[in-house]
Design a protein around this motif. Structure first.
Motif, PDB file in Angstrom:
ATOM      1  N   UNK A  88      -0.696   6.385 157.777  1.00  0.00           N
ATOM      2  CA  UNK A  88      -1.281   7.167 156.848  1.00  0.00           C
ATOM      3  C   UNK A  88      -2.356   8.024 157.216  1.00  0.00           C
ATOM      4  N   UNK A  89      -2.348   9.299 157.434  1.00  0.00           N
ATOM      5  CA  UNK A  89      -3.373   9.876 157.776  1.00  0.00           C
ATOM      6  C   UNK A  89      -4.718  10.188 156.590  1.00  0.00           C
ATOM      7  N   UNK A  90      -5.874   9.866 156.796  1.00  0.00           N
ATOM      8  CA  UNK A  90      -7.116  10.157 156.094  1.00  0.00           C
ATOM      9  C   UNK A  90      -7.392  11.744 156.079  1.00  0.00           C
ATOM     10  N   UNK A  91      -6.921  12.291 154.911  1.00  0.00           N
ATOM     11  CA  UNK A  91      -7.126  13.834 154.880  1.00  0.00           C
ATOM     12  C   UNK A  91      -8.219  14.174 154.508  1.00  0.00           C
ATOM     13  N   UNK A  92      -8.871  13.298 153.565  1.00  0.00           N
ATOM     14  CA  UNK A  92     -10.301  13.367 153.216  1.00  0.00           C
ATOM     15  C   UNK A  92     -10.830  12.099 153.064  1.00  0.00           C
ATOM     16  N   UNK A  93     -12.099  11.913 152.923  1.00  0.00           N
ATOM     17  CA  UNK A  93     -12.944  10.704 152.693  1.00  0.00           C
ATOM     18  C   UNK A  93     -13.974  10.897 152.090  1.00  0.00           C
ATOM     19  N   UNK A  94     -14.361  10.309 150.790  1.00  0.00           N
ATOM     20  CA  UNK A  94     -15.468  10.630 150.035  1.00  0.00           C
ATOM     21  C   UNK A  94     -16.544  10.034 150.562  1.00  0.00           C
ATOM     22  N   UNK A  95     -17.793  10.934 150.969  1.00  0.00           N
ATOM     23  CA  UNK A  95     -18.836  10.513 151.584  1.00  0.00           C
ATOM     24  C   UNK A  95     -19.466   9.115 151.044  1.00  0.00           C
ATOM     25  N   UNK A  96     -19.545   8.812 149.651  1.00  0.00           N
ATOM     26  CA  UNK A  96     -20.181   7.704 149.371  1.00  0.00           C
ATOM     27  C   UNK A  96     -19.319   6.501 149.041  1.00  0.00           C
TER      28      UNK A  96
ATOM     29  N   UNK B  15      -6.233  -1.144 161.618  1.00  0.00           N
ATOM     30  CA  UNK B  15      -6.062  -0.578 162.922  1.00  0.00           C
ATOM     31  C   UNK B  15      -5.701   0.949 162.624  1.00  0.00           C
ATOM     32  N   UNK B  16      -6.390   1.756 163.443  1.00  0.00           N
ATOM     33  CA  UNK B  16      -5.958   3.120 163.314  1.00  0.00           C
ATOM     34  C   UNK B  16      -6.121   4.058 164.527  1.00  0.00           C
ATOM     35  N   UNK B  17      -5.721   5.348 164.644  1.00  0.00           N
ATOM     36  CA  UNK B  17      -5.782   6.007 165.692  1.00  0.00           C
ATOM     37  C   UNK B  17      -6.821   7.132 165.328  1.00  0.00           C
ATOM     38  N   UNK B  18      -7.678   7.353 166.514  1.00  0.00           N
ATOM     39  CA  UNK B  18      -8.834   8.261 166.248  1.00  0.00           C
ATOM     40  C   UNK B  18      -9.244   8.710 167.630  1.00  0.00           C
TER      41      UNK B  18
ATOM     42  N   UNK C  42      -8.454  10.703 150.420  1.00  0.00           N
ATOM     43  CA  UNK C  42      -6.922  10.854 150.068  1.00  0.00           C
ATOM     44  C   UNK C  42      -6.051  10.545 151.411  1.00  0.00           C
ATOM     45  N   UNK C  43      -4.863   9.944 151.264  1.00  0.00           N
ATOM     46  CA  UNK C  43      -4.183   9.586 152.472  1.00  0.00           C
ATOM     47  C   UNK C  43      -2.667  10.516 152.228  1.00  0.00           C
ATOM     48  N   UNK C  44      -2.061  10.813 153.389  1.00  0.00           N
ATOM     49  CA  UNK C  44      -0.895  11.301 153.437  1.00  0.00           C
ATOM     50  C   UNK C  44      -0.071  10.648 154.445  1.00  0.00           C
ATOM     51  N   UNK C  45       1.515  10.428 154.564  1.00  0.00           N
ATOM     52  CA  UNK C  45       2.172   9.916 155.419  1.00  0.00           C
ATOM     53  C   UNK C  45       2.189  10.796 156.594  1.00  0.00           C
ATOM     54  N   UNK C  46       2.306  10.345 157.890  1.00  0.00           N
ATOM     55  CA  UNK C  46       2.506  10.875 158.817  1.00  0.00           C
ATOM     56  C   UNK C  46       3.468  10.267 159.910  1.00  0.00           C
ATOM     57  N   UNK C  47       3.942  10.850 160.998  1.00  0.00           N
ATOM     58  CA  UNK C  47       4.418  10.188 162.202  1.00  0.00           C
ATOM     59  C   UNK C  47       3.380   9.972 163.011  1.00  0.00           C
TER      60      UNK C  47
ATOM     61  N   UNK D 193     -12.068  11.373 158.146  1.00  0.00           N
ATOM     62  CA  UNK D 193     -11.054  12.134 157.985  1.00  0.00           C
ATOM     63  C   UNK D 193     -10.457  12.621 159.355  1.00  0.00           C
ATOM     64  N   UNK D 194      -9.015  12.339 159.280  1.00  0.00           N
ATOM     65  CA  UNK D 194      -8.285  12.539 160.385  1.00  0.00           C
ATOM     66  C   UNK D 194      -7.567  11.524 161.070  1.00  0.00           C
TER      67      UNK D 194
END
Length: 93
Positions: free
Chosen positions: A21-29, A73-76, A1-6, A39-40
């Motif tokens: 868009x923050x990945x709030x959850x990622x389905x394992x498979x 491209x992402x922030x982690x 699931x994705x959620x808009x974030x600053x 996630x995160x």
């Protein structure tokens, strides 16, 4: 699931963006997990295009894109990273 974030202030200059868009959850498979998304993670761009809204991300990952190589491209963990991946079909739900 994705959620808009600053995008956190320290990363705005480096990414050139203020929202993502923050990945709030990622389905394992699922395809995102196989591609290395955690996630995160805050997705900043997909294939060079802004990821400000859910539809921005989906438009780059639609069924016509399956098999294409793209960059996400992402922030982690306090760093901007780029994942190179091949788009996979979304599983039927």
């Amino acid at each position: 699931a994705l959620q808009p974030v600053a995008i956190p202030e320290p990363f705005r200059a480096d990414t050139g963006r203020s929202t993502g868009m923050m990945a709030t959850s990622v389905k394992a498979d699922g395809p995102a997990a196989k591609a290395g998304v955690l996630a995160g993670d805050i997705v900043v761009s997909v294939d060079g295009r802004d990821a400000r809204r859910f539809r921005d991300v989906l438009s780059r990952l639609d069924s016509d894109s399956v098999g294409r190589h793209i960059e996400v491209r992402l922030i982690r963990s306090g760093a901007v990273r780029t994942l190179s991946l091949t788009v996979e079909a979304r599983p039927k739900e």
